[in-house]
Design an enzyme around this catalytic site. Structure first.
Site, mmCIF file in Angstrom:
data_model
loop_
_atom_site.group_PDB
_atom_site.id
_atom_site.type_symbol
_atom_site.label_atom_id
_atom_site.label_comp_id
_atom_site.label_asym_id
_atom_site.label_seq_id
_atom_site.Cartn_x
_atom_site.Cartn_y
_atom_site.Cartn_z
ATOM 1 C CG HIS A 101 -2.097 -0.930 1.020
ATOM 2 N ND1 HIS A 101 -2.641 -1.671 2.038
ATOM 3 C CD2 HIS A 101 -2.805 -1.239 -0.088
ATOM 4 C CE1 HIS A 101 -3.631 -2.400 1.562
ATOM 5 N NE2 HIS A 101 -3.752 -2.158 0.275
ATOM 6 C CB CYS B 77 3.864 -11.365 5.011
ATOM 7 S SG CYS B 77 4.658 -11.371 6.624
ATOM 8 C CG HIS C 43 -7.527 -6.243 4.922
ATOM 9 N ND1 HIS C 43 -6.512 -7.009 4.382
ATOM 10 C CD2 HIS C 43 -6.974 -5.034 5.169
ATOM 11 C CE1 HIS C 43 -5.397 -6.299 4.328
ATOM 12 N NE2 HIS C 43 -5.654 -5.088 4.796
ATOM 13 C CD GLU D 108 -3.619 -10.383 6.973
ATOM 14 O OE1 GLU D 108 -3.183 -9.227 7.034
ATOM 15 O OE2 GLU D 108 -3.659 -11.169 7.946
ATOM 16 C CB CYS E 256 2.372 -9.734 12.503
ATOM 17 S SG CYS E 256 3.608 -8.520 12.120
ATOM 18 C CB SER F 17 3.235 -0.207 2.997
ATOM 19 O OG SER F 17 2.204 0.625 3.451
HETATM 20 FE FE1 F3S Z 1 3.902 -9.382 7.552
HETATM 21 FE FE2 F3S Z 1 3.385 -8.218 9.832
HETATM 22 FE FE3 F3S Z 1 4.212 -6.802 7.817
HETATM 23 S S1 F3S Z 1 2.184 -9.793 8.848
HETATM 24 S S2 F3S Z 1 3.429 -7.846 6.018
HETATM 25 S S3 F3S Z 1 5.384 -8.382 8.886
HETATM 26 S S4 F3S Z 1 2.646 -6.198 9.283
#
Ligand code: F3S
Length: 282
Positions: free
Chosen positions: A40, A94, A122, A124, A188, A260
């Site tokens: 993004h 990822c 989303h 994902e 994450c 990003s």
């Molecule tokens: Fe992966 Fe966490 Fe970035 S899931 S894409 S490391 S925000």
């Protein structure tokens, strides 16, 4: 003027990996597309386009060559279709997202009903859900979880960017509704680390600059968090959106950036703020 850059401003591990892969592939002359924007960041997408990597919205737009799959993953159907078309598939999903997809498949294969905690629209989550061989329920909040029916065996997985508090609250509600509950914590911490740092920094400085795509949910959230704590907060995508007057009578500036946002965009912003400061002194 003091400029403080948040330690984890910018690319997370998964985005960095996907971006490096895309630039590496862009260099070898094979016709290459990404399925949806790779990350993004409109500026990164534009740089890739300048190197010949186009963005397509669905696989019917590619007949041959190579397709790169974005960091937050694609659906199982898209993955299958890409291989069946004989495309060279570069999977930049990822590894943390891939793990969530695998757990959903495992739970579904072992006969659990599956619940995903996340935003159902989303991409994902659409990808994660698609790896189950059965219907999956998606809830975004504890309120939604309260209306779940009773179940015998339930497996829970979270969107990687979910808050831990929401996952914990949903799990607590589920405990009262199921005989057997299996939970995979697939969150994450890249998002929460950036948010915690932003909270500390916004309280410490007189002006906060948040850098990242307007289409990046995690950047927008960072800007909201900072704005709650520091009125003089500004979300910019590029250096040219900075306004000199934001820094009038300001002695300290905090800088953060979404997961990003590339380093070169952060560096450009820092250099421009330093130039504003030099102009004032002249
Ligand atoms: Fe992966 Fe966490 Fe970035 S899931 S894409 S490391 S925000």
């Amino acid at each position: 003027m003091e400029i403080i850059i948040a330690k984890h401003a910018g690319f997370c591990f998964g985005v960095k990996r996907a971006t490096l892969l895309a630039f590496e592939k862009a260099a070898d002359g094979v016709a290459t597309s990404t399925l949806g924007p790779i990350i993004h960041s409109p500026q990164v997408v534009q740089r890739l386009e300048e190197k010949g990597v186009s963005v397509v919205n669905n696989l019917s737009q590619i007949e041959k060559g190579r397709v790169i799959l974005r960091s937050h993953g694609v659906t199982a159907t898209e993955m299958k279709e890409a291989h069946e078309k004989g495309l060279e598939v570069v999977d930049a999903t990822c590894p943390f997202v891939r793990k969530a997809q695998s757990y959903v498949k495992l739970l579904s294969d072992e006969g659990y009903d599956v619940l995903v905690v996340g935003d159902r629209d989303h991409p994902e989550v659409e990808g994660i859900v698609s790896y189950a061989g059965r219907e999956v329920v998606v809830v975004a909040s504890v309120e939604e979880a309260r209306s779940l029916r009773r179940m015998k065996r339930l497996g829970v997985v979270a969107q990687t960017t979910q808050s831990y508090e929401t996952l914990e609250a949903v799990v607590e509600v589920c405990l009262a509704k199921v005989q057997e509950l299996r939970v995979f914590n697939t969150i994450c911490d890249a998002t929460s680390v950036r948010q915690d740092e932003a909270k500390i920094l916004a309280k410490q400085v007189e002006c906060m600059i948040v850098i990242g795509g307007y289409n990046s949910a995690n950047t927008r959230r960072l800007a909201e968090i900072c704005l709650e704590l520091r009125h003089n907060t500004h979300h910019v995508e590029t250096v040219d959106q900075l306004s000199e007057e934001w820094f009038n009578n300001v002695k300290s500036v905090g800088i953060t950036a979404g997961a990003s946002t590339p380093k070169w965009l952060i560096d450009e912003v820092v250099e421009r703020i330093k130039a504003f400061d030099r102009d004032k002194k002249d």
